[in-house]
Design a protein around this motif. Structure first.
Motif, PDB file in Angstrom:
ATOM      1  N   GLN A  51     -38.096 -17.388  50.942  1.00 46.53           N
ATOM      2  CA  GLN A  51     -37.102 -18.256  50.303  1.00 46.53           C
ATOM      3  C   GLN A  51     -37.744 -19.469  49.638  1.00 46.53           C
ATOM      4  OE1 GLN A  51     -34.481 -18.145  54.002  1.00 46.53           O
ATOM      5  NE2 GLN A  51     -32.971 -18.452  52.408  1.00 46.53           N
ATOM      6  N   CYS A  94     -26.231 -18.622  53.593  1.00 48.03           N
ATOM      7  CA  CYS A  94     -27.667 -18.513  53.354  1.00 48.03           C
ATOM      8  C   CYS A  94     -28.077 -19.589  52.361  1.00 48.03           C
ATOM      9  CB  CYS A  94     -27.967 -17.129  52.786  1.00 48.03           C
ATOM     10  SG  CYS A  94     -29.708 -16.865  52.430  1.00 48.03           S
ATOM     11  N   LEU A  95     -29.195 -20.247  52.626  1.00 48.83           N
ATOM     12  CA  LEU A  95     -29.645 -21.307  51.718  1.00 48.83           C
ATOM     13  C   LEU A  95     -29.958 -20.774  50.323  1.00 48.83           C
ATOM     14  CD1 LEU A  95     -31.884 -23.435  54.117  1.00 48.83           C
ATOM     15  CD2 LEU A  95     -29.607 -23.985  53.260  1.00 48.83           C
ATOM     16  N   HIS A 136     -30.862 -12.120  60.559  1.00 47.91           N
ATOM     17  CA  HIS A 136     -30.669 -12.546  59.164  1.00 47.91           C
ATOM     18  C   HIS A 136     -32.016 -12.926  58.538  1.00 47.91           C
ATOM     19  CE1 HIS A 136     -28.389 -15.112  56.043  1.00 47.91           C
ATOM     20  NE2 HIS A 136     -29.650 -15.441  55.863  1.00 47.91           N
ATOM     21  N   GLU A 137     -32.822 -13.679  59.278  1.00 47.38           N
ATOM     22  CA  GLU A 137     -34.120 -14.130  58.742  1.00 47.38           C
ATOM     23  C   GLU A 137     -35.104 -12.965  58.609  1.00 47.38           C
ATOM     24  OE1 GLU A 137     -34.158 -16.898  57.378  1.00 47.38           O
ATOM     25  OE2 GLU A 137     -32.353 -17.662  58.329  1.00 47.38           O
ATOM     26  N   HIS A 140     -34.650 -11.103  55.513  1.00 47.24           N
ATOM     27  CA  HIS A 140     -35.281 -11.729  54.335  1.00 47.24           C
ATOM     28  C   HIS A 140     -36.699 -11.186  54.122  1.00 47.24           C
ATOM     29  CE1 HIS A 140     -32.553 -14.714  52.744  1.00 47.24           C
ATOM     30  NE2 HIS A 140     -32.318 -15.233  53.937  1.00 47.24           N
TER      31      HIS A 140
HETATM   32 ZN    ZN Z   1     -30.770 -16.481  54.409  1.00 47.06          ZN
END
Ligand code: ZN
Length: 174
Positions: A51, A94-95, A136-137, A140
């Protein structure tokens, strides 16, 4: 420590598969420190290296609920070694998908192995919000976003909205 820019969807980089870290050295620790600073500043409760544009298998999180209390967690090369059959549902954000939220069903518990800040192997059992956040991470790191679990229609709507937001933001900057 330094703040890093958080990439926003749609962005092909977010779809890359991240590579394992070979050695947890000073460079990786610097990345972890920067990621935590960036996550707290956002603010968010989890962030994967991809990210911030770094395709390495590193994630940071802080799921402490008490205000003002910091419980930073970091995971290098995290791997899910077991998952529960029972699921739980959380509304996820999510960022990299600002302003977007959706209810996502995931295994309620999971066991993770990873390397810690000093490169030592560790294992934890996660449940509740921590379990959802870790999954979730880790997604990614595989180039998966939570919107991938939604219907095609919902996903398309969200990506369209985000593309529009991106254009509007660029217009203001220019
Ligand atoms: Zn996220």
């Amino acid at each position: 420590m330094a703040l890093r820019e958080i990439l926003k969807e749609p962005n092909d980089v977010l779809r890359q598969k991240s590579l394992p870290v070979e050695i947890v050295d000073e460079k990786i620790r610097e990345l972890i420190d920067d990621m935590l600073e960036t996550m707290y500043a956002a603010p968010g409760i989890g962030l994967a290296a991809i990210q911030v544009g770094v395709p390495k298998r590193v994630i940071v999180m802080d799921t402490s609920k008490k205000e003002g209390e910091k419980l930073p967690m970091h995971f290098v090369n995290p791997e899910i070694i077991s998952k529960s059959n029972s699921n739980s549902i959380y509304e996820e954000g999510c960022l990299s998908l600002p302003g977007q939220f959706a209810e996502i069903e995931r295994p309620a518990k999971c066991k993770i192995k990873f390397l810690d800040y000093n490169g030592n192997p560790q294992e934890i059992e996660a449940e509740g919000m921590l379990a959802t956040c870790i999954q979730h991470e880790i997604d990614h790191l595989e180039g998966i976003l939570f919107i991938d679990y939604l219907s095609k229609l919902k996903k398309t709507m969200i990506v369209k909205k985000l593309s529009k937001q991106k254009k509007e933001i660029e217009r203001i900057i220019v």
